[in-house]
Design a protein around this motif. Sequence first.
Motif, PDB file in Angstrom:
ATOM      1  N   GLU A  30       0.816  -1.222   0.000  1.00 13.73           N
ATOM      2  CA  GLU A  30       0.000   0.000   0.000  1.00 13.73           C
ATOM      3  C   GLU A  30       0.849   1.271   0.000  1.00 13.73           C
ATOM      4  O   GLU A  30       0.604   2.202  -0.774  1.00 13.73           O
ATOM      5  N   PHE A  31       1.887   1.291   0.859  1.00 15.54           N
ATOM      6  CA  PHE A  31       2.625   2.555   0.976  1.00 15.54           C
ATOM      7  C   PHE A  31       3.534   2.807  -0.217  1.00 15.54           C
ATOM      8  O   PHE A  31       3.668   3.944  -0.670  1.00 15.54           O
ATOM      9  N   ASP A  49      -1.297  12.941   8.431  1.00 16.49           N
ATOM     10  CA  ASP A  49      -2.662  12.469   8.683  1.00 16.49           C
ATOM     11  C   ASP A  49      -3.705  13.336   7.998  1.00 16.49           C
ATOM     12  O   ASP A  49      -4.782  12.859   7.650  1.00 16.49           O
ATOM     13  N   LEU A  84      -3.334  17.192  -6.074  1.00 19.60           N
ATOM     14  CA  LEU A  84      -3.642  16.006  -5.274  1.00 19.60           C
ATOM     15  C   LEU A  84      -3.033  16.196  -3.886  1.00 19.60           C
ATOM     16  O   LEU A  84      -1.807  16.330  -3.758  1.00 19.60           O
ATOM     17  N   GLY A 130      -5.485  11.143   0.281  1.00 18.43           N
ATOM     18  CA  GLY A 130      -6.410  10.122  -0.181  1.00 18.43           C
ATOM     19  C   GLY A 130      -6.419   8.924   0.724  1.00 18.43           C
ATOM     20  O   GLY A 130      -6.011   8.997   1.890  1.00 18.43           O
ATOM     21  N   THR A 154      -6.258   4.369   0.215  1.00 18.04           N
ATOM     22  CA  THR A 154      -6.089   3.291  -0.749  1.00 18.04           C
ATOM     23  C   THR A 154      -6.482   1.975  -0.090  1.00 18.04           C
ATOM     24  O   THR A 154      -5.898   1.609   0.932  1.00 18.04           O
TER      25      THR A 154
HETATM   26  P1  ADP Z   1      -3.952   7.320   7.471  1.00 17.73           P
HETATM   27  O1  ADP Z   1      -3.611   5.959   7.987  1.00 17.73           O
HETATM   28  O2  ADP Z   1      -3.557   8.438   8.397  1.00 17.73           O
HETATM   29  O3  ADP Z   1      -5.349   7.443   6.974  1.00 17.73           O
HETATM   30  P2  ADP Z   1      -2.725   6.493   5.056  1.00 17.73           P
HETATM   31  O4  ADP Z   1      -1.673   5.561   5.525  1.00 17.73           O
HETATM   32  O5  ADP Z   1      -3.992   5.918   4.515  1.00 17.73           O
HETATM   33  O6  ADP Z   1      -3.018   7.546   6.182  1.00 17.73           O
HETATM   34  O7  ADP Z   1      -2.120   7.440   3.916  1.00 17.73           O
HETATM   35  C1  ADP Z   1      -0.837   7.993   4.058  1.00 17.73           C
HETATM   36  C2  ADP Z   1      -0.776   9.290   3.299  1.00 17.73           C
HETATM   37  O8  ADP Z   1      -0.990   9.019   1.909  1.00 17.73           O
HETATM   38  C3  ADP Z   1      -1.843  10.280   3.707  1.00 17.73           C
HETATM   39  O9  ADP Z   1      -1.307  11.581   3.604  1.00 17.73           O
HETATM   40  C4  ADP Z   1      -2.925  10.082   2.670  1.00 17.73           C
HETATM   41  O10 ADP Z   1      -3.683  11.258   2.475  1.00 17.73           O
HETATM   42  C5  ADP Z   1      -2.115   9.715   1.438  1.00 17.73           C
HETATM   43  N1  ADP Z   1      -2.817   8.822   0.486  1.00 17.73           N
HETATM   44  C6  ADP Z   1      -3.303   7.569   0.713  1.00 17.73           C
HETATM   45  N2  ADP Z   1      -3.864   7.058  -0.411  1.00 17.73           N
HETATM   46  C7  ADP Z   1      -3.732   8.005  -1.366  1.00 17.73           C
HETATM   47  C8  ADP Z   1      -4.115   8.092  -2.736  1.00 17.73           C
HETATM   48  N3  ADP Z   1      -4.766   7.115  -3.368  1.00 17.73           N
HETATM   49  N4  ADP Z   1      -3.836   9.239  -3.399  1.00 17.73           N
HETATM   50  C9  ADP Z   1      -3.201  10.250  -2.767  1.00 17.73           C
HETATM   51  N5  ADP Z   1      -2.805  10.229  -1.504  1.00 17.73           N
HETATM   52  C10 ADP Z   1      -3.068   9.124  -0.788  1.00 17.73           C
END
Ligand code: ADP
Length: 326
Positions: A6-7, A33, A121, A124, A126
């Motif tokens: 995912e990351f 966050d 952007l 988000g 995922t």
């Molecule tokens: P959290 O666990 O705090 O919700 P995430 O691990 O889901 O954060 O996401 C890490 C970072 O990546 C955050 O800044 C989030 O906004 C960004 N992010 C996650 N998915 C996407 C995506 N599809 N497009 C753009 N940014 C994303």
Amino acid sequence: MAALGEFALIRQYFAAAACAAPRPGVALGIGDDCALLHLPPGERLAVSTDTQVAGVHFPHDPDPFLLAQRSLAAAASDLAAMGAAPLGFTLALTLPAAEPAWLEAFARGLDVMARACRLSLIGGDTTRGPLNINVTVFGSLPAGQALLRSGARPGDLLCIGGPTGEAAAALPLVLGARAAVGAGDAQLLARYWTPQPQLALGQALRGLASAALDVSDGLLADCGHIAAASGVRLVVEAPRLPLSAALRAAAGDQALTLALSGGDDYVLAFTLAPHAVSALQVAGVPFHIVGRVETGSGVALHDGAGRDITPASSGYQHFGGADGQA
Ligand code: ADP
Ligand code: MG
């Protein structure tokens, strides 16, 4: 998510995308966050969200380059309809699998539309699951200048920002019921997959339009929303509707019906006092006068001789009917 993770996926395809680059107005983008947006004093934040579901809003297994453009455009169109200047967007993406080729094309499509709309952007989410795309858009506009649906007054003119019906005429092509032939069909497909949100028109309408929205559910149905919110009657004059040659060629005698009730147009419909027409013309953004605002309720369709030709059984939401409901 799958092999990619995912990351790594977020980093590679989204955080690294050109549309995620730093810009004024975005104090903090992807990676924490929350994103942080900067609003100058006196500005209001405009927010809208839009979800696209596979099999509902688009066919299964779509071209990811086009799907990304359509998903962002549909959301950005709401900023245009409010008169907002674009700022940023978040992308909540649910995917069945993390396929690099698919993600690469999707991110490219997102970049194309983000650049066209001047949207960054900023974050988000995922997740894994059936394909689903949610885009939330953020824009700004001076306090008190938002284009609401509720300001139309009798005597105003009814206008649209471009032709309607083309996206609906593209549906048989999109669904594979008919093969695309020639430039006309290409135009229809472009209207469906890559609508161009009318952001410049929306901002030009600040202080001029009395009411506005973007047409996504069909012109008559959406005019019904203005009629209801404003407590007026909208009259659409059928001969004034711009019907493109591509629409006529594809839809034949159904062209007018699609222009009135087909969906996915993403052009603005707005009302304007007659004295404001010349000021809007000076702004240089094209528009068409297609009707007028009267006292009463609902939406009526007139022919060239002023006769009422409102379809009897409508199925249109908010369509003026026997019960008098707007
Ligand atoms: P959290 O666990 O705090 O919700 P995430 O691990 O889901 O954060 O996401 C890490 C970072 O990546 C955050 O800044 C989030 O906004 C960004 N992010 C996650 N998915 C996407 C995506 N599809 N497009 C753009 N940014 C994303
Ligand atoms: Mg968090």
